[in-house]
Motif scaffolding. Structure first.
Motif, PDB file in Angstrom:
ATOM      1  N   ALA A  85      44.687  33.861  91.956  1.00 37.14           N
ATOM      2  CA  ALA A  85      44.891  32.577  92.553  1.00 37.14           C
ATOM      3  C   ALA A  85      46.070  31.924  92.251  1.00 37.14           C
ATOM      4  O   ALA A  85      45.964  31.237  91.073  1.00 37.14           O
ATOM      5  N   ALA A  86      46.655  31.342  93.156  1.00 35.94           N
ATOM      6  CA  ALA A  86      47.736  30.406  92.470  1.00 35.94           C
ATOM      7  C   ALA A  86      48.416  29.526  93.761  1.00 35.94           C
ATOM      8  O   ALA A  86      47.994  29.824  94.821  1.00 35.94           O
ATOM      9  N   PRO A  95      46.903  25.733  85.137  1.00 33.27           N
ATOM     10  CA  PRO A  95      46.746  24.427  85.651  1.00 33.27           C
ATOM     11  C   PRO A  95      47.026  23.424  84.751  1.00 33.27           C
ATOM     12  O   PRO A  95      47.274  22.139  85.189  1.00 33.27           O
ATOM     13  N   LEU A  96      46.895  23.319  83.582  1.00 40.42           N
ATOM     14  CA  LEU A  96      46.940  22.294  82.453  1.00 40.42           C
ATOM     15  C   LEU A  96      48.295  21.988  82.365  1.00 40.42           C
ATOM     16  O   LEU A  96      48.644  20.894  81.767  1.00 40.42           O
ATOM     17  N   GLY A  97      49.368  22.827  82.547  1.00 45.25           N
ATOM     18  CA  GLY A  97      50.607  22.519  82.214  1.00 45.25           C
ATOM     19  C   GLY A  97      51.118  22.393  80.886  1.00 45.25           C
ATOM     20  O   GLY A  97      52.294  21.695  80.646  1.00 45.25           O
ATOM     21  N   CYS A  98      50.306  22.430  80.030  1.00 47.87           N
ATOM     22  CA  CYS A  98      50.664  22.360  78.482  1.00 47.87           C
ATOM     23  C   CYS A  98      51.501  23.635  78.055  1.00 47.87           C
ATOM     24  O   CYS A  98      51.016  24.850  78.409  1.00 47.87           O
ATOM     25  N   PRO A  99      52.211  23.649  76.952  1.00 46.09           N
ATOM     26  CA  PRO A  99      52.763  24.776  76.257  1.00 46.09           C
ATOM     27  C   PRO A  99      51.608  25.804  75.788  1.00 46.09           C
ATOM     28  O   PRO A  99      51.002  25.379  75.171  1.00 46.09           O
ATOM     29  N   ALA A 141      41.290  19.885  76.484  1.00 43.40           N
ATOM     30  CA  ALA A 141      41.412  20.378  77.869  1.00 43.40           C
ATOM     31  C   ALA A 141      41.753  22.078  77.763  1.00 43.40           C
ATOM     32  O   ALA A 141      40.934  22.476  78.608  1.00 43.40           O
ATOM     33  N   VAL A 142      42.287  22.458  76.898  1.00 39.90           N
ATOM     34  CA  VAL A 142      42.299  23.990  76.719  1.00 39.90           C
ATOM     35  C   VAL A 142      40.835  24.432  76.228  1.00 39.90           C
ATOM     36  O   VAL A 142      40.514  25.536  76.915  1.00 39.90           O
TER      37      VAL A 142
END
Lengths: 88, 284, 341
Positions: A87-88, C83-87, C123-124
């Motif tokens: 899902a994206a 979805p977190l957008g962290c590396p 968050a991870v």
């Protein structure tokens, strides 16, 4: 949200009587899939679709007219959970 | 190691090393007519749990290429059992050439009957009884399916008889060779029986799977066909390396369940079971 | 008594294997050191006795299945964390496989190890728990210990796939006496193009050296040293002075001693083609007295797969605890373990 299925060459399928055993090559995991999971994967082969797109494809192409939106969303969530659909 | 024995059982070679002579002597005697491997696939070590335990209350730690943390030590008197368990464990955890099914197997005319079920279902007893009726015994622990050919390979290790099964086997095969009676093992009384010479001599000949049977002891005689889907699920549960085999395992199992008729058989006693199996064989 | 020197030689120079090689001993040693798949790749294509060739082909197939499973685990972590957008930086075996490095050829890969910024840790953790990972041990002492002193979250296991993930926020425990610059490692990471990344080539070697000497009792050390050999060889292909960059990177993380030791040992044991430097950084490959002790420890495995040299092993075990924790803390740690029996 759109749903994406693995390309056909990522799956090996053995049609058995009550379900299909599907070997997912990237993970090495075997899934036992009955209707409508198989049809959902087939509907997503050509391009990713959103929930309404999958719903339409199921009734148009696979003659599954009784699929409710909520039930379909639940099936899709299951497929996402096991990694067969992204899902994206 | 101090004492060493190498043996090939079907296509699988083992090297067993021991801190003591007794388990090696027992293996050498019972596996007398088996060949030695060119290259052992697996190594087993029967080691003293502590250096002094070689002599004082000798206790065998089961070690080797593959181990389980929960494998508890056994007393030296049960050394043969320790060796057999350790050899099974190596194959179960390390085998990658064949899809391993926890099943017994007999053969006639190049075609094999595979029998699998939970412990106590009688797969081992049934294979022994069928062997007494002229079938070739291919193994009572693992059936080895070659993913390239679909053929089943024999793994005729010593037959491990338990409790009441010991007397039954003595009655059925009075001419067979038996190991020492091992009393009060974790599994009860154990005695090993050497498969008949014909089975050992023919162990390098694979067979085509022709019948899959799921025996169940303790009910009136009944036979029912089992669909391929149910066989697939049952056999993934009965395999120690299905997941590890990856795509090859999937291919081998899918082919096996699609090409091989399968039946569940309930049986009240051994004679009835043999009759049921032979009836299915004739109409397969 | 036999030691694993024959295995080290077989890996470094497969052509040197004699026809009368003790194949059984070599295979058993390699299996015990988790190097059978690697050995199988190194010997691929050489004339071998048929049984040996068959056994090694099995080992290659098994390693390939393991590689797939490891990469899939990374992909599932990627999906959970996207979805977190962290590396999210892959470490160790999974990183080598994902980056297509020679160290991954035939290598067995265990848990999934990832490095994330410390600020993203909570968050991870929440995202992984939501995606089906669960705590391995619910033990409060171990948990508090991990959170306070370790460089990673307590291990998580996926409830369906039964695979572990170790989430690191730096590459050494906070109790270690050196403090690597985790932010610099993250900043230098190389993107793989799918949302995941791996450490820079120099960073990988420094991490492998830290892992080998500072964060363990050298168990499995031969494989870790082989990783370092492969990483160095690949780096040297692109840049003949790659070892200099490695030493400079190591200095940034206070890991120059451990990294220099790793370079000396891989040069001595696998013949890695590195050379000494005096300028602009210093790397002296001349063997030092203690190197021999390390070599003895790394090769302490006999032809039955048994660990040998118990005194050398014990010395390294005590040392590894000493390095990770200041002494009084070690006593407290052991006491808590003893009391709980």
């Amino acid at each position: 949200m759109r749903y994406r299925a693995p390309p056909p060459e990522a799956l090996l399928t053995a049609d058995l009587d009550a379900f299909a055993a599907v070997f997912h090559r990237p993970s090495g995991i075997t899934h036992l899939l009955a209707s409508p999971a198989r049809e959902i994967l087939a509907a997503l082969v050509d391009a990713p679709l959103d929930l309404d797109g999958v719903l339409a494809a199921l009734s148009d192409r696979f003659d599954i007219a009784d699929a409710s939106r909520a039930a379909l969303a639940a099936r899709l969530d299951e497929l996402v959970g096991v990694g067969l659909v992204e899902a994206a | 190691m101090r004492h060493v024995f190498c043996v090939r059982i079907g296509p699988i070679g083992f090297r067993v090393g021991s801190d003591w002579r007794a388990p090696i002597d027992a293996l050498s005697d019972l596996y007398r007519y088996y060949p030695a491997p060119n290259l052992p696939d697996f190594t087993v070590r029967l080691e003293a749990t502590r250096p002094w335990r070689r002599w004082i209350r000798p206790s065998i730690a089961i070690a080797g290429d593959y181990t389980l943390p929960e494998a508890a030590p056994l007393p030296l008197a049960q050394g043969l059992l320790a060796a057999e368990m350790a050899m099974n464990l190596q194959l179960a955890l390390g085998g990658r050439r064949y899809l391993l099914l926890h099943a017994s197997c007999v053969e006639r005319d190049g075609q094999a009957v595979l029998m699998t079920g939970e412990s106590g279902a009688g797969k081992s007893t049934l294979a022994t009884l069928l062997a007494a009726k002229g079938w070739r015994f291919m193994g009572d622990e693992f059936a080895l399916i070659d993913p390239d050919t679909g053929l089943v390979h024999a793994f005729p290790r010593l037959i491990s008889l338990k409790n009441a099964g010991i007397a039954a086997a003595l009655a059925a095969r009075p001419d067979a060779r038996f190991g020492p009676l091992l009393k009060d093992t974790p599994k009860g009384d154990i005695r090993h029986m050497v498969p008949d010479a014909l089975s050992v001599g023919a162990m390098d000949e694979p067979a085509r799977p022709a019948l899959l049977l799921y025996p169940h002891y303790g009910a009136a005689s009944e036979t029912r066909g089992v669909p391929a889907s149910e066989s697939f699920v049952r056999l993934t549960q009965a395999s120690t390396n299905y997941v590890a085999m990856g795509e090859a395992g999937f291919g081998a199992l899918a082919r096996l369940v699609r090409e091989t008729p399968a039946h569940a058989i309930d049986y009240p006693d051994g004679a009835a079971a043999v009759a049921q199996v032979e009836a299915l064989w004739r109409t397969r | 008594m036999a030691d694993a020197l024959i295995l080290a030689r077989a890996l470094a120079d497969p052509q040197s294997l004699a026809l009368d090689t003790d194949w059984t001993g070599l295979v058993t040693m390699a299996r015990a050191e988790q190097l059978l798949g690697t050995l199988a790749w190194r010997l691929d294509g050489l004339p071998l006795p048929e049984d040996v060739a068959v056994l090694l082909a099995d080992a290659r197939a098994a390693a390939e299945n393991g590689r797939r499973a490891a990469l899939w685990e990374a992909e599932m972590a990627r999906r959970a964390l996207a979805p977190l957008g962290c590396p999210v930086v892959l470490l160790k075996g999974t990183a080598f496989a994902a980056a297509g490095l020679s160290a991954a050829r035939g290598r067995s890969i265990g848990d999934l190890d990832i490095l994330v910024p410390r600020a993203s840790l909570d968050a991870v953790e929440a995202a992984l728990l939501a995606a089906g990972w669960e705590w391995v041990k619910p033990d409060p002492y171990d948990d508090a210990y991990y959170r306070r002193w370790m460089h990673e979250l307590p291990p998580l296991i996926h409830r369906d796939r039964d695979r572990m993930i170790d989430v690191h926020h730096t590459i050494l425990p906070l109790t270690a006496r050196v403090t690597p610059d985790a932010a610099a490692l993250l900043a230098d990471a190389r993107a793989l193009g799918n949302g995941l990344s791996v450490l820079s080539p120099e960073g990988m070697i420094v991490h492998a050296a830290a892992h080998l000497f500072a964060d363990g009792d050298l168990a499995g050390g031969l494989r870790n040293l082989w990783d370092i050999h492969c990483l160095l060889c690949e780096g040297l292909e692109d840049d003949p002075d790659f070892a200099l960059s490695v030493i400079e990177e190591a200095a940034r993380h206070q890991l120059d001693a451990a990294t220099a030791l790793a370079l000396r040992l891989t040069h001595q044991m696998f013949g890695t083609p590195v050379k000494s430097y005096t300028h602009p950084a210093r790397l002296d490959l001349k063997p030092r007295p203690l190197d021999r002790l390390y070599r003895r420890r790394l090769l302490a495995r006999d032809d039955w797969g048994r660990p040998t040299r118990p005194f050398t092993r014990f010395a390294f075990y005590v040392r590894s605890h000493w390095l990770r924790m200041p002494p009084a803390m070690l006593a407290r740690h052991l006491w808590t373990k003893w009391r709980r029996g």
